[in-house]
Design a protein around this motif. Structure first.
Motif, PDB file in Angstrom:
ATOM      1  N   GLU A  62       3.433  15.123  12.939  1.00 42.16           N
ATOM      2  CA  GLU A  62       4.231  15.567  11.792  1.00 42.16           C
ATOM      3  C   GLU A  62       3.992  17.025  11.411  1.00 42.16           C
ATOM      4  O   GLU A  62       4.903  17.685  10.945  1.00 42.16           O
ATOM      5  N   GLN A  85       0.900   5.377  -1.455  1.00 43.09           N
ATOM      6  CA  GLN A  85       0.321   6.484  -2.214  1.00 43.09           C
ATOM      7  C   GLN A  85       1.148   6.772  -3.451  1.00 43.09           C
ATOM      8  O   GLN A  85       0.658   6.783  -4.562  1.00 43.09           O
ATOM      9  N   THR A 145       7.913   4.689  -2.650  1.00 45.40           N
ATOM     10  CA  THR A 145       8.580   4.620  -1.353  1.00 45.40           C
ATOM     11  C   THR A 145       9.595   3.476  -1.355  1.00 45.40           C
ATOM     12  O   THR A 145       9.228   2.310  -1.554  1.00 45.40           O
ATOM     13  N   VAL A 160       0.879  -1.177   0.000  1.00 47.71           N
ATOM     14  CA  VAL A 160       0.000   0.000   0.000  1.00 47.71           C
ATOM     15  C   VAL A 160       0.913   1.223   0.000  1.00 47.71           C
ATOM     16  O   VAL A 160       1.701   1.417   0.934  1.00 47.71           O
ATOM     17  N   GLY A 179       3.723   5.124  -4.709  1.00 50.35           N
ATOM     18  CA  GLY A 179       4.229   3.989  -5.498  1.00 50.35           C
ATOM     19  C   GLY A 179       5.741   4.036  -5.658  1.00 50.35           C
ATOM     20  O   GLY A 179       6.327   3.273  -6.419  1.00 50.35           O
ATOM     21  N   LEU A 220       0.016  10.357  14.192  1.00 49.03           N
ATOM     22  CA  LEU A 220       1.048  10.661  13.182  1.00 49.03           C
ATOM     23  C   LEU A 220       0.784  12.035  12.562  1.00 49.03           C
ATOM     24  O   LEU A 220       1.700  12.851  12.399  1.00 49.03           O
ATOM     25  N   LYS A 221      -0.501  12.275  12.236  1.00 53.93           N
ATOM     26  CA  LYS A 221      -0.829  13.548  11.591  1.00 53.93           C
ATOM     27  C   LYS A 221      -0.466  14.705  12.497  1.00 53.93           C
ATOM     28  O   LYS A 221       0.160  15.673  12.077  1.00 53.93           O
TER      29      LYS A 221
HETATM   30  O1  M6R Z   1       3.852   7.175  -0.738  1.00 53.19           O
HETATM   31  P1  M6R Z   1       3.658   6.273   0.443  1.00 53.19           P
HETATM   32  O2  M6R Z   1       2.217   6.073   0.790  1.00 53.19           O
HETATM   33  O3  M6R Z   1       4.354   4.965   0.297  1.00 53.19           O
HETATM   34  O4  M6R Z   1       4.325   7.040   1.646  1.00 53.19           O
HETATM   35  C1  M6R Z   1       4.432   6.436   2.907  1.00 53.19           C
HETATM   36  C2  M6R Z   1       4.817   7.431   3.982  1.00 53.19           C
HETATM   37  O5  M6R Z   1       6.065   8.002   3.703  1.00 53.19           O
HETATM   38  C3  M6R Z   1       3.787   8.549   4.123  1.00 53.19           C
HETATM   39  O6  M6R Z   1       2.507   8.045   4.377  1.00 53.19           O
HETATM   40  C4  M6R Z   1       4.170   9.505   5.271  1.00 53.19           C
HETATM   41  O7  M6R Z   1       4.093   8.838   6.485  1.00 53.19           O
HETATM   42  C5  M6R Z   1       3.274  10.736   5.266  1.00 53.19           C
HETATM   43  N1  M6R Z   1       4.058  11.914   5.479  1.00 53.19           N
HETATM   44  C6  M6R Z   1       2.229  10.706   6.315  1.00 53.19           C
HETATM   45  O8  M6R Z   1       1.458  11.862   6.353  1.00 53.19           O
END
Ligand code: M6R
Length: 609
Positions: free
Chosen positions: A490, A351, A355, A349, A353, A486-487
């Protein structure tokens, strides 16, 4: 995590580069710089700080050229200084390079190049690249050959682009780091302009025609056209595809912050995730043929950050349907993979693609012969291309570093996937499949009412000077509690932690005081137990904010304050509660005057392990 951009043939190259950098700033904002090649030489302007600082410096420099590079940095090697800012040049100053990724063998290359007389001016791993190209040019051969030879010496991950004083062209390549190519007005036409970037939003306002470059591709882009070749120099054909994101998606519009805009976009984002995927009681994804999961016996998820919390949510839904599912932090999975076999489906999972930790975990599964599925927002991303299958969450571009709408879209998509997997894996529908699917249809409008009626701003004001913030919940609400914490941490830089509600009494309760508000997330299930946890913290004097559906009166009565959400299917209430927690974080961070969209030390896309 560093954004690179290049522009060739645009009427105003400097302004196109700055647009690209502004649109890529979510990838890093420690320093920014540009380099232009204009036939007479290469001019570089760069400086520590955000893109705005670069714009100030550029206003006093008169740069010109039809070919240019840009870079926005997230520091890995060396602090954020002018000297460490990209582009980096060679000893002659005739060539400049921008880079995203990590050159793992930089120390050894640096020593070799120093020994050959090269002078280094930065602490970066990147600076070895221009000196290598310089070295190979001096040995004879053209810029392209020298570029190829230099790149062949690198190990690690990189997307790298180069300009040289002698040529009206950009050379670029990638290995493990993203690089996309945009074509405006048709390749080879007199008005054509070309863009290279780490991510599509960089050039979305100029073109939506995109070529997704593959690892090992080398592209030469000149005003007259472009050519893509493999590492051995043989031409390779990469299709030009249209992306369906609109330029408005990457504009802030009337909002102060992208994060707030993206929170407000959630009704649309969730509707898009669900649209056309539910037919009666059945779920279908265009990309997944019927029965594709019939031989799957168990699911493992890998993800990081917010995506990890969405995966926890999705795994909970699967387990509730009798499908064995576990979630692993991708960085841990990559170094210590749990047992799996050919009946395991490994779901990444992510966002972006892109990481690196998630890609490494997926690759480690693939190398063990495990089947992989990407759940991602970005068509053409590395995860989408490398996994056996991909499902898109369709949230549209997310620019704020804090993930918001993509969490909601991930949870909506994973709810659909849970129904689909449950049918394929267990050959039966979950007991209340049709109720969940019907409820999913109403979630966009319910998010709309949360956004319209939220009192999160008031509560942020009331609790804004607290010592720490805790979040508790059970089952799906536990993943929401983790995401709420987390929100908040950060973007506000305040200490925040999420716990399973039942675990409080096993240790975290020691942290609870009258100046540590506890947000308790209720879903309509496990109510009595949650009320018990609320009482435990209330007894220690901590104020409790319940985030609860209207019918959860017992939870509301036990709490000091309530952030209400509309009643819904208990498996989806967490999605609504999360929107309230996003707003609470947002308002807390704005009260503290934090740079909401660009929190310190973070970057949107983390492309290093
Ligand atoms: O692109 P990704 O979903 O793989 O990213 C994963 C995390 O780096 C990302 O969710 C990060 O934790 C955000 N800054 C959270 O708000």
């Amino acid at each position: 995590m560093c954004g690179i951009t290049a522009t060739v043939g645009a009427d105003d190259v400097v302004s196109a580069l700055l647009t690209g950098l502004e649109n890529l700033e979510y990838r890093g904002y420690d320093s920014a710089g540009v380099a232009l090649a204009n036939g007479a030489g290469v001019e570089v302007v760069k400086r520590e700080g955000r893109g705005d600082d670069l714009v100030d410096r550029l206003s006093t420099a008169s740069l010109s050229g039809r070919v240019g590079l840009g870079h926005t940095r997230w520091s890995t090697h060396g602090p954020p200084t002018d000297a460490n800012a990209h582009p980096h040049t060679d000893c002659t100053g005739e060539l400049a390079v921008v880079h995203n990724g990590i050159v793992e063998n930089h120390a050894e290359l640096r020593e070799r190049l120093r020994g050959a007389g090269h002078r280094f001016t930065s602490d970066t791993d990147t600076e070895v690249v221009p000196h290598l190209v310089e070295e190979y040019l001096a040995a004879g051969g053209d810029v392209e050959t020298a570029f190829r030879r230099a790149v062949a010496d690198l190990s690690g991950s990189y997307a790298v682009a180069l300009v040289h004083a002698d040529e009206d062209a950009v050379y670029a390549t990638r290995e493990g780091s993203p690089l996309v190519f945009g074509v405006d007005d048709g390749a080879g036409t007199p008005d054509a302009a070309y863009y290279l970037a780490s991510d599509v939003p960089a050039f979305l306002e100029f073109t939506d025609d995109v070529v997704y470059l593959e690892d090992g591709d080398v592209i030469r882009v000149a005003p007259a056209g472009y050519e893509i070749t493999g590492t051995d120099g043989t031409p390779v054909d990469r299709p030009v595809e249209s992306v369906d994101w609109s330029p408005d998606d990457v504009e802030k519009g009337t909002y102060d912050h992208y994060m707030r805009k993206e929170i407000d976009e959630q009704p649309t984002a969730v509707a898009q995730a669900v649209r056309g995927r539910v037919d009666g009681g059945a779920v279908s994804f265009d990309s997944l043929t019927a029965g594709i999961f019939n031989d799957v016996a168990r699911v493992q998820f890998v993800a990081c950050g917010t995506s990890y919390h969405a995966a926890l949510y999705g795994a909970q839904l699967l387990r509730e349907r009798g499908v064995p599912a576990r979630v692993f932090l991708a960085s841990e999975y990559a170094v210590n993979a749990p047992p799996a076999d050919e009946q395991t489906l490994l779901v990444g999972v992510t966002q972006s693609g892109e990481t690196a930790d998630t890609l490494a975990a997926l690759r480690s599964g693939q190398s063990d012969g495990i089947r992989t599925l990407a759940v991602t927002n970005v068509v053409g991303s590395t995860a989408a291309r490398e996994c056996d299958d991909a499902v898109f969450i369709r949230a549209g571009p997310e620019i704020g570093v804090a993930a918001t709408k993509t969490f909601s879209s991930q949870v909506a998509t994973l709810s659909l996937l849970a129904e689909r997997l449950c049918r394929d894996v267990r050959d039966s529908r979950g007991d209340d499949a049709s109720e969940l699917l019907a409820a999913l249809d109403t979630i966009p409008s319910k998010i709309g009412s949360v956004l319209a009626d939220s009192s999160a701003a008031e509560l942020a004001d009331r609790y804004g000077d607290s010592d720490a913030y805790f979040f508790i919940g059970r089952a799906t609400a536990h993943s929401v509690a983790l995401e709420g914490a987390l929100k908040l941490k950060e973007i506000s830089y305040e200490h925040a932690e999420g716990f399973p509600a039942g675990e409080l009494k096993h240790g975290p309760l020691a942290l609870v005081t009258p100046t540590t508000p506890v947000s308790a997330v209720a879903t309509g299930r496990h109510t009595e137990k949650l009320v018990g946890s609320i009482e435990e913290v209330s007894a220690r004097g901590a104020p409790v904010i319940a985030v609860a559906p209207r019918s959860e009166t017992a939870v509301a009565e036990a709490a000091d304050d309530v952030l209400w959400v509309p009643d819904s299917h208990p498996e989806l209430v967490g999605l609504l509660a999360n929107v309230q927690l996003q707003l609470l974080s947002y308002h807390t961070a704005t009260l503290l005057d934090r740079p909401v969209d660009k929190p310190r030390n973070l970057a949107k896309s983390v492309t290093v392990e």
